[in-house]
Motif scaffolding. Structure first.
Motif, short mmCIF file in Angstrom:
data_model
loop_
_atom_site.label_atom_id
_atom_site.label_comp_id
_atom_site.label_asym_id
_atom_site.label_seq_id
_atom_site.Cartn_x
_atom_site.Cartn_y
_atom_site.Cartn_z
N SER A 165 -0.52 12.48 4.66
CA SER A 165 0.64 11.58 5.17
C SER A 165 -0.25 10.23 5.30
CB SER A 165 1.04 11.51 6.67
OG SER A 165 1.25 13.05 7.12
N PRO A 166 1.12 9.06 4.31
CA PRO A 166 0.63 8.32 4.00
C PRO A 166 -0.01 7.37 4.91
CG PRO A 166 2.20 9.27 2.49
CD PRO A 166 1.81 10.11 3.72
N TRP A 167 0.20 7.48 5.79
CA TRP A 167 0.16 6.35 7.27
C TRP A 167 -0.99 6.81 7.89
CZ3 TRP A 167 4.01 10.02 7.39
CH2 TRP A 167 4.02 10.70 8.75
N LYS A 168 -1.60 8.10 8.07
CA LYS A 168 -2.85 8.03 9.01
C LYS A 168 -3.69 7.70 8.47
CE LYS A 168 -1.21 13.13 9.44
NZ LYS A 168 -1.86 14.59 9.61
N THR A 169 -4.91 7.11 8.92
CA THR A 169 -5.99 5.95 8.53
C THR A 169 -7.03 7.45 8.12
OG1 THR A 169 -7.32 6.47 10.87
CG2 THR A 169 -5.62 5.04 10.19
N GLY A 170 -8.02 6.74 8.08
CA GLY A 170 -9.81 7.89 7.64
C GLY A 170 -9.84 8.78 8.58
N ALA A 217 0.50 -0.89 0.26
CA ALA A 217 0.00 -0.10 0.34
C ALA A 217 0.98 1.18 0.12
CB ALA A 217 -1.01 0.04 1.44
N TRP A 218 2.23 0.85 0.72
CA TRP A 218 2.84 2.59 1.19
C TRP A 218 3.38 2.28 -1.01
CZ3 TRP A 218 1.07 4.10 4.52
CH2 TRP A 218 0.88 3.69 5.98
N LEU A 219 3.67 1.67 -1.32
CA LEU A 219 4.17 1.74 -2.80
C LEU A 219 3.08 2.33 -3.49
CD1 LEU A 219 6.59 -1.70 -2.61
CD2 LEU A 219 7.30 0.82 -1.91
N ILE A 220 2.34 0.88 -3.70
CA ILE A 220 0.85 2.22 -4.24
C ILE A 220 1.28 4.16 -3.95
CG2 ILE A 220 -1.75 2.13 -4.92
CD1 ILE A 220 -1.35 -1.15 -4.14
N ALA A 221 1.82 4.08 -2.62
CA ALA A 221 0.84 5.33 -2.30
C ALA A 221 1.59 6.40 -2.91
CB ALA A 221 0.69 5.91 -1.00
N LEU A 246 3.74 20.62 -5.97
CA LEU A 246 5.07 19.57 -6.27
C LEU A 246 5.61 19.12 -4.95
CD1 LEU A 246 7.27 18.12 -8.45
CD2 LEU A 246 8.60 20.83 -8.01
N SER A 247 5.82 20.38 -4.21
CA SER A 247 6.76 20.12 -3.41
C SER A 247 5.83 19.06 -1.93
CB SER A 247 6.99 21.00 -1.72
OG SER A 247 7.71 22.44 -2.93
N PHE A 248 4.67 19.42 -1.59
CA PHE A 248 3.47 18.45 -0.97
C PHE A 248 3.72 16.80 -1.42
CE2 PHE A 248 -1.28 17.09 -0.48
CZ PHE A 248 -1.07 16.56 0.21
N SER A 249 3.46 16.99 -2.94
CA SER A 249 3.60 15.46 -3.54
C SER A 249 4.86 14.71 -2.88
CB SER A 249 3.42 15.44 -5.49
OG SER A 249 2.12 16.33 -5.48
N LEU A 250 5.98 15.78 -3.56
CA LEU A 250 7.93 15.32 -3.26
C LEU A 250 7.31 14.81 -1.60
CD1 LEU A 250 9.93 14.12 -4.37
CD2 LEU A 250 11.00 16.53 -3.81
N ALA A 251 6.99 15.55 -0.79
CA ALA A 251 6.92 14.83 0.78
C ALA A 251 5.82 14.03 0.64
CB ALA A 251 6.08 15.90 1.66
N ARG A 252 5.07 13.70 -0.12
CA ARG A 252 4.27 12.22 0.17
C ARG A 252 4.39 11.63 -0.20
NH1 ARG A 252 -2.22 12.93 -1.20
NH2 ARG A 252 -2.00 13.35 -3.40
N THR A 253 5.50 11.08 -1.20
CA THR A 253 6.62 10.32 -1.05
C THR A 253 7.41 9.20 -1.18
OG1 THR A 253 6.10 11.67 -3.93
CG2 THR A 253 8.13 9.53 -3.86
#
Length: 339
Positions: free
Chosen positions: A185-190, A71-75, A260-267
């Motif tokens: 943040s990708p580790w957060k739930t809904g 799931a992390w890799l997909i995100a 761009l910065s937000f996407s890079l941080a999420r990645t």
């Protein structure tokens, strides 16, 4: 309580961040593909993505299980594709402003700035509050300055090339809106994403932008394959006040750089979590940014086509991630404490 107030402020900041990011992606899609493909009814195509966005938001809200490595890799891939589109658009705009500079130099400088800004996702909800007026107010002023040149007659033909064209454009635009439903943040739930109102408002703002473009130009001119930067700067070509040009440039640069910065941080955050770490290293920020470098330096027709093809991929990745997390039967106890 003070804690509840801080949490609510963080939630509002997160939704504002996601809304700005969504608006950036929608406007990129509008100028990169939508005006050329759908033409006048492009704003209808954007509105038709609303059910898809709401579906993704509902699925995100229902997520209770903690994601695993896949799931992390997909995100990470979905967030990186968002960033790649924002990076390409930012390079196009900057190369238009600096035509005599080496394209690799311009692309490298923007990548370096993005690396410096793309730390943790947690800072963006804080930054979004002061940044939003610097983007929204100039854009509203530019739209108001262009309105006297709008003509209702330009909306005809109302359906452009027909319903099929509008529908396929909406399917394509789903990729531009779907990753707004990924957690900030990708580790957060809904948890903490209960209200979709802000995100939906920015989607409607994207549709209003497309409608303004349709009002400013007749159908054949709108579908003409001009460059990305030329389409973005359309209001400056049609309106009088000289102040509109620097204001629009400033707002677009800030909007694209924020996305761009937000996407890079999420990645970077997603890659860190895939490695079992809570905090991204500098390497996990640098590598995704450097992988974008050729997209901004080598602006061939093939690069543009690859970015266009990537939009539906983002939609599929987002849906696969959210569906997978919702189908997990055994949520981890205490997962909410990681949110």
């Amino acid at each position: 309580m003070v804690t509840d107030g801080i949490r609510k402020e963080a939630e509002r900041g997160a939704r504002l961040t996601e809304g700005l990011h969504l608006y950036a992606q929608v406007t990129i899609g509008l100028c990169l593909f939508l005006t050329e493909w759908a033409g006048t009814p492009g704003w209808i195509s954007i509105l038709l993505t609303l059910p898809w966005l709401l579906l993704c938001l509902v699925l995100r809200k229902r997520v209770k299980a903690r994601p695993g490595k896949t799931a992390w890799l997909i995100a990470a891939v979905a967030a990186w594709l968002d960033g790649a589109l924002a990076y390409y658009a930012l390079c196009v705009l900057c190369r238009g402003l600096l035509p005599d500079r080496n394209p690799w130099l311009v692309a490298g400088m923007l990548a370096a700035f993005a690396i410096a800004a793309g730390g943790r996702c947690g800072v963006f909800p804080i930054l979004a509050r002061p940044v939003a007026p610097l983007i929204i107010v100039p854009l509203l002023y530019c739209a108001g300055a262009a309105l006297p040149h709008a003509r209702v007659g330009h909306l005809f033909p109302l359906l452009g090339r027909g319903g099929a064209s509008i529908g396929w454009a909406a399917v394509w635009m789903c990729g531009c809106v779907s990753t707004a439903a990924l957690p900030a943040s990708p580790w957060k739930t809904g948890d903490g994403h209960s209200s979709p109102g802000t995100i939906v408002a920015f989607l409607i703002a994207g549709a209003a932008t497309a409608l303004l473009y349709a009002l400013l130009l007749p159908y054949l001119a709108l579908t003409r394959a001009d460059g990305l930067a030329e389409k973005w700067m359309l209001p400056t070509h049609l309106s009088g006040p000289i102040a509109i040009w620097p204001l629009l440039i400033m707002a677009l640069l800030l909007l694209l750089f924020f996305s761009l910065s937000f996407s890079l941080a999420r990645t970077a955050d997603a890659l860190a979590r895939a490695q079992g770490r809570f905090s991204p290293s500098r390497l996990t920020v640098c590598v995704p940014a450097l992988l974008m470098l050729p997209l901004g330096a080598v602006m061939t027709a093939g690069v543009r086509q690859a970015l266009i093809v990537s939009s539906p991929i983002r939609a599929m990745l987002t849906l696969a991630l959210l569906m997978g997390l919702n189908l997990k039967k055994s949520p981890v106890k205490g997962a909410e404490h990681h949110a």
